[in-house]
Design a protein around this motif. Structure first.
Motif, short mmCIF file in Angstrom:
data_model
loop_
_atom_site.label_atom_id
_atom_site.label_comp_id
_atom_site.label_asym_id
_atom_site.label_seq_id
_atom_site.Cartn_x
_atom_site.Cartn_y
_atom_site.Cartn_z
N VAL A 161 0.85 -1.20 0.00
CA VAL A 161 0.00 0.00 0.00
C VAL A 161 0.88 1.24 0.00
O VAL A 161 1.89 1.30 0.71
CB VAL A 161 -0.93 -0.01 1.23
N HIS A 162 0.49 2.22 -0.78
CA HIS A 162 1.30 3.44 -0.91
C HIS A 162 1.47 4.14 0.44
O HIS A 162 2.59 4.54 0.80
CB HIS A 162 0.62 4.39 -1.90
N ARG A 163 0.39 4.30 1.19
CA ARG A 163 0.48 5.02 2.47
C ARG A 163 -0.17 4.18 3.57
O ARG A 163 -1.34 3.79 3.46
CB ARG A 163 -0.22 6.37 2.39
N THR A 164 0.58 3.94 4.63
CA THR A 164 0.06 3.25 5.80
C THR A 164 0.29 4.12 7.02
O THR A 164 1.39 4.65 7.22
CB THR A 164 0.75 1.90 6.01
N VAL A 168 3.15 6.88 13.10
CA VAL A 168 4.13 6.89 12.01
C VAL A 168 3.41 6.69 10.68
O VAL A 168 2.61 5.75 10.54
CB VAL A 168 5.19 5.78 12.21
N VAL A 169 3.68 7.57 9.72
CA VAL A 169 3.13 7.44 8.38
C VAL A 169 4.21 6.82 7.49
O VAL A 169 5.33 7.33 7.40
CB VAL A 169 2.69 8.80 7.82
N VAL A 170 3.85 5.72 6.84
CA VAL A 170 4.79 4.97 6.01
C VAL A 170 4.39 5.16 4.54
O VAL A 170 3.29 4.80 4.14
CB VAL A 170 4.75 3.47 6.37
N MET A 171 5.30 5.71 3.75
CA MET A 171 5.04 5.95 2.33
C MET A 171 5.88 4.98 1.50
O MET A 171 7.12 4.93 1.64
CB MET A 171 5.38 7.39 1.95
N ARG A 172 5.20 4.19 0.62
CA ARG A 172 5.86 3.21 -0.23
C ARG A 172 5.43 3.42 -1.69
O ARG A 172 4.66 2.64 -2.25
CB ARG A 172 5.52 1.79 0.19
N PRO A 173 5.90 4.48 -2.34
CA PRO A 173 5.47 4.75 -3.71
C PRO A 173 5.94 3.68 -4.69
O PRO A 173 7.09 3.23 -4.62
CB PRO A 173 6.09 6.11 -4.02
N ASP A 174 5.06 3.28 -5.58
CA ASP A 174 5.42 2.31 -6.62
C ASP A 174 5.86 3.10 -7.85
O ASP A 174 5.09 3.30 -8.78
CB ASP A 174 4.22 1.42 -6.94
#
Length: 498
Positions: free
Chosen positions: A328-331, A356-362
């Motif tokens: 997911v892009h943002r958790t 905590v905001v986790v950003m995982r851009p594809d």
């Protein structure tokens, strides 16, 4: 044609500059840093690239309007926009995990109902209905029109809170909405995280802050290919195409004044610059703290109860191993005790584990190859630490706690880390002149959550960007550009952006 000098090359300042240039004015931007974009920056190393500011775009219509009004080439021809779906994932302290789809109210309510239990979706849906009323009541006067001299009408909260309890008193803060109307600590945490992202304590943020989740869930979350920095580059290119001149690596040391009017700038290099009008996109607090604008700071600043005490701690992670297809892009990994989190911020400490905001851009443009991944973690923290401690001393342990929390979103995260880069409030202060997080303008709270107006204390001086009306956030910065340009071009007849 007026000579207009702009202080700073942040997003609000550039949005103003482009509009003024199209109106026929001669515009020059003076920026202390070596590049444009302000807080919308970029960090690169070893083929990895990261946004140092916001990672998602909300209300893209604001920037579409800028590109339409400043040229024939629309926004989508300058950057590639995609909707992020799911819009967000939320991992709560009890292990509950919910994914919220993008721009689908029915889908959001269904997801909440399935993950949090019967009645949760219905309560959130009812809340969104009341938040919509608050949005419709405040959108035009608070965001699209100049802030009036008499701001007392904004003291009243537009959120139609339910009247409950023996005394039938409505909820007055966002935290009270969570407790009294949502009646589930996980829904309350979901609600509160939208305020925390802007440095607002849900326990003191007005009920009108309900518009923050409403805006996101109604108008959607968007990603710009190449990162949000690509949007800053596109706005810069639009300014250049409209003959805006940029002078980088040059700090403004003083706004020159004559007979109560701004008449130019004093620079740290080169001679004074004459101007008919001055627009400042720099953080308003820094202008008065550094005496760039002479005289006492205006009574309106700082009016927000946050008082500029919150900032962001960011951890950029370069990971070995590819990004899973179902990532997911943002958790948002919620703090186990949100009240303790804010007590620590109030005390000026890093305290317990934060949200905590986790950003995982594809995005292949942000990684060296498909066998690696970029991840960014952010948390709201004190802008300055108590007890004489510095962020250089505290950042390592705080980043460790953020990585530990983020493993709920990225299993095995710690073992995948090639290297990390920690960006502290002191780093933000060095790059942008102010570490604090500016929040959007909010009604209610006796007017304590209104930013300074677009018009400055000197005739011919205007404020743009996140520290001025209508406040912080990328969309609001773009709105400020439209407001300031309208005030300059149309003068007293200007009644707001269309």
């Amino acid at each position: 044609m007026a000579r207009i000098a702009v202080i700073g090359a942040g997003m609000g300042a550039m949005a103003t500059a482009a509009r003024l240039a199209v109106a026929g004015h001669r515009v020059t931007v003076y920026e202390r840093a070596s590049t444009h974009g302000g807080s919308v920056g970029r960090f690169e190393r070893d083929g990895f690239a990261f946004d140092t500011g916001p990672g998602l775009l909300h209300l893209p219509a604001v920037w579409r309007d800028l590109f339409v009004k400043t040229g024939k080439e629309p926004l989508e021809r300058c950057v590639e926009l995609t909707q992020v779906d799911p819009a967000s994932r939320h991992v709560f302290a009890d292990g509950t995990d919910v994914r919220l789809p993008n721009v689908s109210r029915a889908g959001i309510l269904s997801s909440l109902e399935a993950a949090l239990g019967p009645g949760s979706g219905e309560r959130w849906g009812s809340f969104l209905g009341r938040a919509r009323d608050a949005w419709e009541r405040s959108r035009r006067p608070l965001l699209e029109e100049p802030l009036p001299a008499d701001t007392s009408p904004f003291s009243k909260d537009p959120y139609p809170a339910l009247r409950q309890g023996l005394l039938r008193r409505p909820a007055r803060t966002l935290g009270e909405i969570g407790t009294r109307e949502l009646r589930d600590p996980r829904l309350a945490a979901l609600l509160g995280s939208h305020a925390t992202a802007y440095g607002l304590d849900p326990r003191t943020a007005p009920a009108a802050a309900a518009v923050l989740p409403y805006m996101e869930q109604t108008f959607g979350s968007w990603y710009v290919k190449g990162g949000l920095r690509a949007l800053a580059d596109a706005v810069h290119e639009r300014c250049l195409a409209r003959k805006v001149e940029f002078v980088l690596g040059t700090a403004v040391t003083r706004v020159l004044e004559k007979d109560g009017r701004a008449v130019g700038l004093e620079l740290d290099r080169g001679g004074p610059v004459e101007a008919d009008i001055v627009v400042s996109g720099a953080p308003v607090p820094s202008l008065f703290e550094n005496r760039v604008v002479s005289g006492d700071r205006p009574a309106e600043w700082p009016r927000r109860r946050t008082g500029g005490r919150t900032a962001r701690l960011t951890v950029h992670l370069a990971l070995r191993g590819g990004r899973p297809a179902d990532a997911v892009h943002r958790t948002v990994v919620h703090a186990p005790d949100p009240a303790a989190e804010w007590d620590a911020i109030d005390a000026g400490t890093t305290g317990p584990r934060p949200t905590v905001v986790v950003m995982r851009p594809d995005d292949p443009l942000l990684r060296p190859d498909d066998d690696h991944e970029t991840v960014t973690l952010t948390a709201t923290v004190p802008a300055a630490l108590s007890g004489g401690r510095t962020w250089a001393e505290a950042a390592g342990a705080a980043a460790d706690r953020m990585v530990e929390a983020a493993q709920a979103a990225v299993p095995g995260l710690r073992e995948r880390i090639l290297w990390r880069e920690v960006r502290t409030p002191d780093d933000i202060r060095r790059d942008t002149a102010c570490a604090a997080v500016p929040a959007p303008a909010l009604a209610g709270g006796s007017g304590a959550f209104l930013p300074v107006p677009s018009t400055g204390p000197l005739s011919g001086l205007y404020f743009a960007g996140g520290w001025a009306h209508p406040g912080g956030g990328l969309a609001h910065a773009g709105m400020s550009g439209a407001l300031v340009a309208g005030l300059i071009v149309e003068g007293a007849d200007f009644r707001g952006s269309r």
